[in-house]
Design an enzyme around this catalytic site. Structure first.
Site, PDB file in Angstrom:
ATOM      1  N   SER A 144      34.963  28.748  30.382  1.00  0.00           N
ATOM      2  CA  SER A 144      34.237  29.288  31.538  1.00  0.00           C
ATOM      3  C   SER A 144      33.029  28.407  31.780  1.00  0.00           C
ATOM      4  O   SER A 144      32.568  27.703  30.866  1.00  0.00           O
ATOM      5  CB  SER A 144      33.764  30.712  31.244  1.00  0.00           C
ATOM      6  OG  SER A 144      32.811  31.122  32.208  1.00  0.00           O
ATOM      7  N   TYR A 158      30.921  37.001  25.073  1.00  0.00           N
ATOM      8  CA  TYR A 158      31.809  36.251  25.971  1.00  0.00           C
ATOM      9  C   TYR A 158      31.406  34.773  25.991  1.00  0.00           C
ATOM     10  O   TYR A 158      32.259  33.883  25.846  1.00  0.00           O
ATOM     11  CB  TYR A 158      31.718  36.867  27.377  1.00  0.00           C
ATOM     12  CG  TYR A 158      32.666  36.264  28.384  1.00  0.00           C
ATOM     13  CD1 TYR A 158      33.994  36.683  28.460  1.00  0.00           C
ATOM     14  CD2 TYR A 158      32.242  35.276  29.271  1.00  0.00           C
ATOM     15  CE1 TYR A 158      34.861  36.141  29.395  1.00  0.00           C
ATOM     16  CE2 TYR A 158      33.104  34.728  30.204  1.00  0.00           C
ATOM     17  CZ  TYR A 158      34.407  35.167  30.262  1.00  0.00           C
ATOM     18  OH  TYR A 158      35.273  34.620  31.189  1.00  0.00           O
TER      19      TYR A 158
HETATM   20  P1  NAD Z   1      42.030  39.573  34.233  1.00  0.00           P
HETATM   21  O1  NAD Z   1      41.314  40.650  33.481  1.00  0.00           O
HETATM   22  O2  NAD Z   1      42.205  39.740  35.702  1.00  0.00           O
HETATM   23  O3  NAD Z   1      43.444  39.288  33.561  1.00  0.00           O
HETATM   24  C1  NAD Z   1      43.522  39.044  32.182  1.00  0.00           C
HETATM   25  C2  NAD Z   1      44.925  39.351  31.675  1.00  0.00           C
HETATM   26  O4  NAD Z   1      44.902  39.168  30.247  1.00  0.00           O
HETATM   27  C3  NAD Z   1      45.362  40.807  31.925  1.00  0.00           C
HETATM   28  O5  NAD Z   1      46.692  40.832  32.417  1.00  0.00           O
HETATM   29  C4  NAD Z   1      45.251  41.455  30.553  1.00  0.00           C
HETATM   30  O6  NAD Z   1      46.193  42.511  30.365  1.00  0.00           O
HETATM   31  C5  NAD Z   1      45.536  40.274  29.641  1.00  0.00           C
HETATM   32  N1  NAD Z   1      45.014  40.465  28.290  1.00  0.00           N
HETATM   33  C6  NAD Z   1      43.845  41.043  27.910  1.00  0.00           C
HETATM   34  N2  NAD Z   1      43.757  41.062  26.581  1.00  0.00           N
HETATM   35  C7  NAD Z   1      44.886  40.502  26.097  1.00  0.00           C
HETATM   36  C8  NAD Z   1      45.388  40.262  24.784  1.00  0.00           C
HETATM   37  N3  NAD Z   1      44.694  40.625  23.695  1.00  0.00           N
HETATM   38  N4  NAD Z   1      46.590  39.639  24.659  1.00  0.00           N
HETATM   39  C9  NAD Z   1      47.318  39.295  25.754  1.00  0.00           C
HETATM   40  N5  NAD Z   1      46.905  39.515  27.010  1.00  0.00           N
HETATM   41  C10 NAD Z   1      45.696  40.115  27.179  1.00  0.00           C
HETATM   42  O7  NAD Z   1      41.206  38.233  33.930  1.00  0.00           O
HETATM   43  P2  NAD Z   1      41.105  36.860  34.772  1.00  0.00           P
HETATM   44  O8  NAD Z   1      39.891  36.931  35.625  1.00  0.00           O
HETATM   45  O9  NAD Z   1      42.392  36.506  35.371  1.00  0.00           O
HETATM   46  O10 NAD Z   1      40.742  35.877  33.589  1.00  0.00           O
HETATM   47  C11 NAD Z   1      41.669  34.980  33.006  1.00  0.00           C
HETATM   48  C12 NAD Z   1      40.898  34.015  32.124  1.00  0.00           C
HETATM   49  O11 NAD Z   1      39.931  33.326  32.918  1.00  0.00           O
HETATM   50  C13 NAD Z   1      40.120  34.710  31.010  1.00  0.00           C
HETATM   51  O12 NAD Z   1      40.159  33.903  29.839  1.00  0.00           O
HETATM   52  C14 NAD Z   1      38.712  34.754  31.546  1.00  0.00           C
HETATM   53  O13 NAD Z   1      37.738  34.831  30.538  1.00  0.00           O
HETATM   54  C15 NAD Z   1      38.659  33.446  32.306  1.00  0.00           C
HETATM   55  N6  NAD Z   1      37.616  33.360  33.311  1.00  0.00           N
HETATM   56  C16 NAD Z   1      37.601  34.257  34.331  1.00  0.00           C
HETATM   57  C17 NAD Z   1      36.567  34.167  35.250  1.00  0.00           C
HETATM   58  C18 NAD Z   1      36.457  35.142  36.389  1.00  0.00           C
HETATM   59  O14 NAD Z   1      35.434  35.133  37.063  1.00  0.00           O
HETATM   60  N7  NAD Z   1      37.452  35.958  36.666  1.00  0.00           N
HETATM   61  C19 NAD Z   1      35.587  33.170  35.142  1.00  0.00           C
HETATM   62  C20 NAD Z   1      35.659  32.275  34.087  1.00  0.00           C
HETATM   63  C21 NAD Z   1      36.692  32.383  33.171  1.00  0.00           C
END
Ligand code: NAD
Length: 258
Positions: A144, A158
């Site tokens: 991130s 995080y």
């Molecule tokens: P999201 O919450 O929309 O989706 C995450 C998915 O991961 C969900 O389907 C959830 O069921 C699954 N998940 C959660 N825990 C799990 C586990 N223990 N094992 C397997 N699956 C699991 O999140 P997102 O926004 O799509 O984020 C995806 C990645 O991007 C993450 O690593 C997040 O930290 C990173 N990220 C997101 C953002 C943002 O602003 N959305 C910014 C920077 C980084």
């Protein structure tokens, strides 16, 4: 010609948010895609929809923080498609109680590290073995922008987990560079997904974040999935150990335009 023709990709957290969009995109670019998640209902729906669009995909239940599940998701992928070429360690969590170092409960810190950092470690541990067996591959680990900059509105667990992902990815990149495996991190800025839904629903918290983004908007899951596709594909063949920042300009800015 698809950009991932003939390749096999395993995506964690593929039932929702960025992972789901990436699964659709990778499949539409010709990859056989394994979708791993803990949300079985959403995972089954994602599998069905990708197949309806002519893609090759299957869902496998895997909690990335559990060694046995991580091993099983890789095994299932190889059993189904015969190899593993792309591993997108995308699954991640962000918890409401994750805040200042002074207030964050120990169990919140542990769970966040377990999923976001240990989950990537376990994915790589089992995925790399399969990649070595099939002649190499590309690993994309989601970090991130908070791994690169500090914030006065902290989410200490995080942020720590994502910093770990950057360091772990660099070391894996170096160790396996001569054995056909590339490993890069992806650093998204704030993206409108279910992960951010609660936070972005509050107008004050939304605006507090928006003000730091030079582009003046949040990103979309598609914009991150396309960056992941680039790192996954041979188009990035001389990139390894890098952190690809996709953040609307946040990390480039000292003062953002009003
Ligand atoms: P999201 O919450 O929309 O989706 C995450 C998915 O991961 C969900 O389907 C959830 O069921 C699954 N998940 C959660 N825990 C799990 C586990 N223990 N094992 C397997 N699956 C699991 O999140 P997102 O926004 O799509 O984020 C995806 C990645 O991007 C993450 O690593 C997040 O930290 C990173 N990220 C997101 C953002 C943002 O602003 N959305 C910014 C920077 C980084």
């Amino acid at each position: 010609m698809g950009r991932l023709d003939g390749k096999v990709a395993l995506i964690t957290g593929a039932a929702g948010g960025i992972g789901r969009v990436a699964a659709e995109l990778f499949a539409s670019e010709g990859a056989g895609v394994a979708l791993a998640d803990i949300d079985d209902e959403a995972g089954a729906t994602a599998e069905k929809e990708i197949r309806e669009h002519g893609g090759e995909a299957f869902y496998v239940h895997a909690d990335v923080s559990v060694d046995h599940d991580a091993a099983a998701m890789v095994e299932a992928t190889v059993r189904r498609f015969g190899a593993l070429d792309v591993l997108f360690n995308n699954a991640g969590v962000m918890t409401e109680a994750d805040a200042s170092v002074l207030d964050t409960p120990e169990d919140v810190f542990e769970r966040t590290i377990d999923v976001n950092l240990k989950g990537v470690f376990l994915g790589c541990k089992h995925g790399i073995r399969a990649m070595l067996a099939s002649g190499g591959g590309s690993i994309v680990n989601t970090a991130s922008f908070v791994a690169l900059m500090g914030a006065a509105t902290p989410q200490i667990a995080y942020t720590a987990s994502k910093g770990g992902v950057l360091a772990l990815t660099r070391e894996i990149a170096v160790e396996f560079a001569r054995r056909g495996i590339r490993a890069n991190s992806l650093c998204p800025g704030p993206i409108e997904t279910p992960l951010m839904a609660e936070l972005l629903a509050d107008e004050e918290r939304r605006n507090r974040r928006l003000v730091h983004i030079p582009m003046g908007r949040f990103g979309t899951a598609e914009e991150i999935a396309r960056a992941a596709l680039f790192l996954a594909s041979d188009e990035s063949s001389f990139m390894t150990g890098a952190a690809l920042v996709v953040d609307g300009g946040i990390t480039a800015a000292y003062v953002t335009p009003a």
